[in-house]
Motif scaffolding. Sequence first.
Motif, mmCIF file in Angstrom:
data_model
loop_
_atom_site.group_PDB
_atom_site.id
_atom_site.type_symbol
_atom_site.label_atom_id
_atom_site.label_comp_id
_atom_site.label_asym_id
_atom_site.label_seq_id
_atom_site.Cartn_x
_atom_site.Cartn_y
_atom_site.Cartn_z
ATOM 1 N N LYS A 265 0.841 -1.192 0.000
ATOM 2 C CA LYS A 265 0.000 0.000 0.000
ATOM 3 C C LYS A 265 0.875 1.240 0.000
ATOM 4 C CE LYS A 265 -3.988 -1.985 2.175
ATOM 5 N NZ LYS A 265 -4.331 -2.599 3.447
ATOM 6 N N SER A 266 2.066 1.084 0.578
ATOM 7 C CA SER A 266 2.972 2.219 0.653
ATOM 8 C C SER A 266 4.353 1.753 0.225
ATOM 9 C CB SER A 266 2.996 2.738 2.101
ATOM 10 O OG SER A 266 4.103 3.569 2.298
ATOM 11 N N LEU A 267 4.967 2.502 -0.675
ATOM 12 C CA LEU A 267 6.273 2.097 -1.187
ATOM 13 C C LEU A 267 7.249 3.262 -1.184
ATOM 14 C CD1 LEU A 267 8.116 0.048 -2.729
ATOM 15 C CD2 LEU A 267 7.063 0.824 -4.839
ATOM 16 N N THR A 268 8.440 2.994 -0.641
ATOM 17 C CA THR A 268 9.517 3.980 -0.687
ATOM 18 C C THR A 268 10.590 3.386 -1.580
ATOM 19 O OG1 THR A 268 9.039 4.626 1.582
ATOM 20 C CG2 THR A 268 11.153 5.302 0.704
ATOM 21 N N LEU A 269 10.921 4.050 -2.655
ATOM 22 C CA LEU A 269 11.794 3.409 -3.625
ATOM 23 C C LEU A 269 12.916 4.301 -4.142
ATOM 24 C CD1 LEU A 269 12.441 1.099 -5.639
ATOM 25 C CD2 LEU A 269 10.676 2.005 -7.134
ATOM 26 N N TYR A 270 14.112 3.747 -4.115
ATOM 27 C CA TYR A 270 15.214 4.326 -4.862
ATOM 28 C C TYR A 270 15.817 3.178 -5.651
ATOM 29 C CZ TYR A 270 19.852 6.047 -6.024
ATOM 30 O OH TYR A 270 20.997 6.396 -6.690
ATOM 31 N N PRO A 271 15.551 3.105 -6.954
ATOM 32 C CA PRO A 271 15.949 1.918 -7.697
ATOM 33 C C PRO A 271 17.400 1.941 -8.137
ATOM 34 C CG PRO A 271 14.755 3.398 -9.134
ATOM 35 C CD PRO A 271 14.800 4.061 -7.798
ATOM 36 N N GLY A 272 18.164 2.845 -7.625
ATOM 37 C CA GLY A 272 19.567 2.890 -8.005
ATOM 38 C C GLY A 272 19.788 3.873 -9.129
ATOM 39 N N ASN A 273 20.973 3.921 -9.570
ATOM 40 C CA ASN A 273 21.413 4.892 -10.539
ATOM 41 C C ASN A 273 21.605 4.210 -11.889
ATOM 42 O OD1 ASN A 273 22.459 7.085 -11.787
ATOM 43 N ND2 ASN A 273 24.084 7.447 -10.286
ATOM 44 N N LEU A 290 -1.408 0.210 -4.264
ATOM 45 C CA LEU A 290 -0.474 1.282 -3.905
ATOM 46 C C LEU A 290 -1.171 2.617 -3.767
ATOM 47 C CD1 LEU A 290 2.546 1.502 -3.327
ATOM 48 C CD2 LEU A 290 2.847 2.392 -5.637
ATOM 49 N N VAL A 291 -1.067 3.174 -2.563
ATOM 50 C CA VAL A 291 -1.725 4.433 -2.260
ATOM 51 C C VAL A 291 -0.690 5.545 -2.080
ATOM 52 C CG1 VAL A 291 -2.977 5.596 -0.396
ATOM 53 C CG2 VAL A 291 -3.772 3.406 -1.239
ATOM 54 N N ARG A 292 0.478 5.161 -1.594
ATOM 55 C CA ARG A 292 1.508 6.161 -1.342
ATOM 56 C C ARG A 292 2.830 5.742 -1.959
ATOM 57 N NH1 ARG A 292 2.863 10.100 2.896
ATOM 58 N NH2 ARG A 292 5.024 10.551 2.392
ATOM 59 N N LEU A 293 3.411 6.635 -2.743
ATOM 60 C CA LEU A 293 4.711 6.345 -3.326
ATOM 61 C C LEU A 293 5.682 7.466 -3.001
ATOM 62 C CD1 LEU A 293 6.682 4.806 -5.196
ATOM 63 C CD2 LEU A 293 5.702 6.047 -7.132
ATOM 64 N N ASN A 294 6.823 7.049 -2.459
ATOM 65 C CA ASN A 294 7.874 8.001 -2.148
ATOM 66 C C ASN A 294 9.074 7.597 -3.003
ATOM 67 O OD1 ASN A 294 9.855 9.541 -0.793
ATOM 68 N ND2 ASN A 294 8.505 9.614 0.972
ATOM 69 N N PHE A 295 9.374 8.352 -4.040
ATOM 70 C CA PHE A 295 10.382 7.937 -5.011
ATOM 71 C C PHE A 295 11.583 8.878 -4.975
ATOM 72 C CE2 PHE A 295 11.193 5.351 -8.757
ATOM 73 C CZ PHE A 295 12.130 6.095 -9.458
ATOM 74 N N THR A 296 12.787 8.280 -4.935
ATOM 75 C CA THR A 296 14.000 9.100 -4.960
ATOM 76 C C THR A 296 14.549 9.103 -6.372
ATOM 77 O OG1 THR A 296 14.454 8.607 -2.660
ATOM 78 C CG2 THR A 296 16.279 9.437 -3.954
ATOM 79 N N LEU A 297 14.544 10.294 -6.930
ATOM 80 C CA LEU A 297 14.778 10.436 -8.361
ATOM 81 C C LEU A 297 16.206 10.832 -8.703
ATOM 82 C CD1 LEU A 297 13.115 10.658 -11.028
ATOM 83 C CD2 LEU A 297 12.793 13.047 -10.495
ATOM 84 N N GLU A 316 -2.625 7.807 -4.356
ATOM 85 C CA GLU A 316 -3.177 9.048 -3.823
ATOM 86 C C GLU A 316 -2.109 10.057 -3.427
ATOM 87 O OE1 GLU A 316 -5.939 8.167 -0.669
ATOM 88 O OE2 GLU A 316 -6.898 6.620 -1.878
ATOM 89 N N VAL A 317 -0.956 9.525 -3.000
ATOM 90 C CA VAL A 317 0.093 10.441 -2.539
ATOM 91 C C VAL A 317 1.391 10.150 -3.286
ATOM 92 C CG1 VAL A 317 1.438 11.184 -0.543
ATOM 93 C CG2 VAL A 317 -0.935 10.491 -0.250
ATOM 94 N N LEU A 318 1.957 11.181 -3.878
ATOM 95 C CA LEU A 318 3.214 11.007 -4.587
ATOM 96 C C LEU A 318 4.233 12.020 -4.081
ATOM 97 C CD1 LEU A 318 4.960 9.818 -6.868
ATOM 98 C CD2 LEU A 318 3.937 11.472 -8.429
ATOM 99 N N VAL A 319 5.360 11.496 -3.584
ATOM 100 C CA VAL A 319 6.412 12.375 -3.079
ATOM 101 C C VAL A 319 7.694 12.070 -3.837
ATOM 102 C CG1 VAL A 319 7.787 13.008 -1.060
ATOM 103 C CG2 VAL A 319 5.383 12.436 -0.784
ATOM 104 N N ILE A 320 8.298 13.090 -4.392
ATOM 105 C CA ILE A 320 9.541 12.900 -5.143
ATOM 106 C C ILE A 320 10.681 13.588 -4.404
ATOM 107 C CG2 ILE A 320 10.684 13.258 -7.378
ATOM 108 C CD1 ILE A 320 8.266 11.731 -7.866
#
Lengths: 412, 126
Positions: A265-273, A290-297, A316-320
């Motif tokens: 439901k909630s994912l924090t992701l940094y898939p690498g470089n 998935l309702v919340r995604l926190n992605f490191t770009l 519903e929630v997107l944080v970059i």
Amino acid sequence: MEPEGSTKSKRKRKRVELEVSPEEHVHADAAVDRISNLPDSILCHILSFLPTKEAVATSILSSSWNSLWTLVPALDLDSQSQCLDGKNRTQSVSFFTHMNFTVGNSSLILELWNGIAVDPPSSFEFPSLKDLRLVHVFFRNGDCVQRLLSGCSVLQDLKLCSDSRSGLIRFDIRVPTLKYLCLQFLTFKPSLPDYKLAICAPALECSHFDGDLGHVVFLEKLANLVEAGVWIDPFVCTREAWTKGYQIGYGDRVFRLLKALNKAKSLTLYPGNKQCVDFGSIYPSRFKNLVRLNFTLQKSNWHVLQALLLVSPNLEVLVIDKLYSRKNQLCSMEPFDGPGYVSSQLTTFRFNQYKGSKYEVEFVKYILKEARVLKTATISVCDTALKESVIEEVSTFPRSSKTCLLTVEVLH
Amino acid sequence: MKFCTVKQYFDDENNNNVTNGIATTVIPLPNKHLKIKANNKEMEQYEQELLRNVMPQELTKLILAANYLNFKEALDFFCRTVANAIQNKSVDYVRKFFGLESDFEPGEEEKLCKEFAWSFEGVDED
């Protein structure tokens, strides 16, 4: 006369609440001029402030103290305090046999770290251990891990931090009761072989992965997954020559890991470089929950963000968050051809460390245009000087949501 | 809240658990805590002063008082003090501290010593 009555009964009740209730000796009326006459629960509380090694040593004080240390709910052992010598096999085995025999019924948290050799005997059991943390311990072989875990029939929390010295090459984690799993793999040396890990934890609710991703396979679907965190960071050194060879197929591993976490439901992701260069499309797998995604770009992982957004219809929630990208790095962003790249349920959008680059502008424009029920959009810049120009620019972007509150703030 | 039992304590006249002397030590603690909450060093100093001349027996009473008053921070603090006092000390020292006597059979103690040998390494000289 109610207040009087309740006072009396409260006085007889035990005050100190521990997770375990040992046999209770209430010395309320005895002469309390000696510390050793304190009730067991308080003595245990005192022992809980000692390093386990010392608490164990109290067993020799007198016969009544003999098993007091086994009632302390949390144990931590560190080989730096010379508790266990990694090279001494008999010592290590005797430690585990002992833990099994005396601690079995009350230990709830066990933390082992720094070079302790873990090699439990085959009949090992930890019947009430719920929380196990293995931080940089050394395993004699891959079987040791499963042997340790098999003995913990009610284990709910497992944290495993391994570096290249842990001796783990091929191992399993099979725990049917496991709810929380945190894995951390740090590599400092390029010459070590890849590791192979098979995880069978169908009750898992929270899964965190950090570090170098080896061949990780989930044997059972994670139907109860609520929260997942993935932070890919394969190698601490930045030597080009080594990372070149390692790249091939790495994106595939990241892809497979993400697929296994698609019920989250909630994912924090940094898939690498560079690692996710060959990361393809996630479709047909969908992240329906998935309702919340926190992605490191970064410049090189835009395509992963886009692929993920495409298959998350209920987001519903997107944080970059942005990580620094080198100047001559290729940007992997693909053009947004049509709607569908962002969920129609999106209510909250946040973009941190915004610089106003061409790709960022395009992305923010797209979100504001397509997210029909967007309530708040926040852009944060690191530089105060940038704030005004960003406000000016972004307020001109067309917004499909009439009730959207757009804020630009400065966060260092 | 922290002092749910204090009211009962004051209401209850026949109270053997907490003598007045102990109460005056324990009760001002939460106020002090709040005042210098952010500053750990100051708190440590205050704590050191408070316990400089306290004998184990006094400490026992303080612990029981804190327990009775359901005052977790004070209880943790006093227990931690006892733990610090016995940390890394030899078996005899700790026995003296607690006022204990060994009631093991002659061979038993030796056996235990061997079994738990790893826990006795690195002990202070008394």
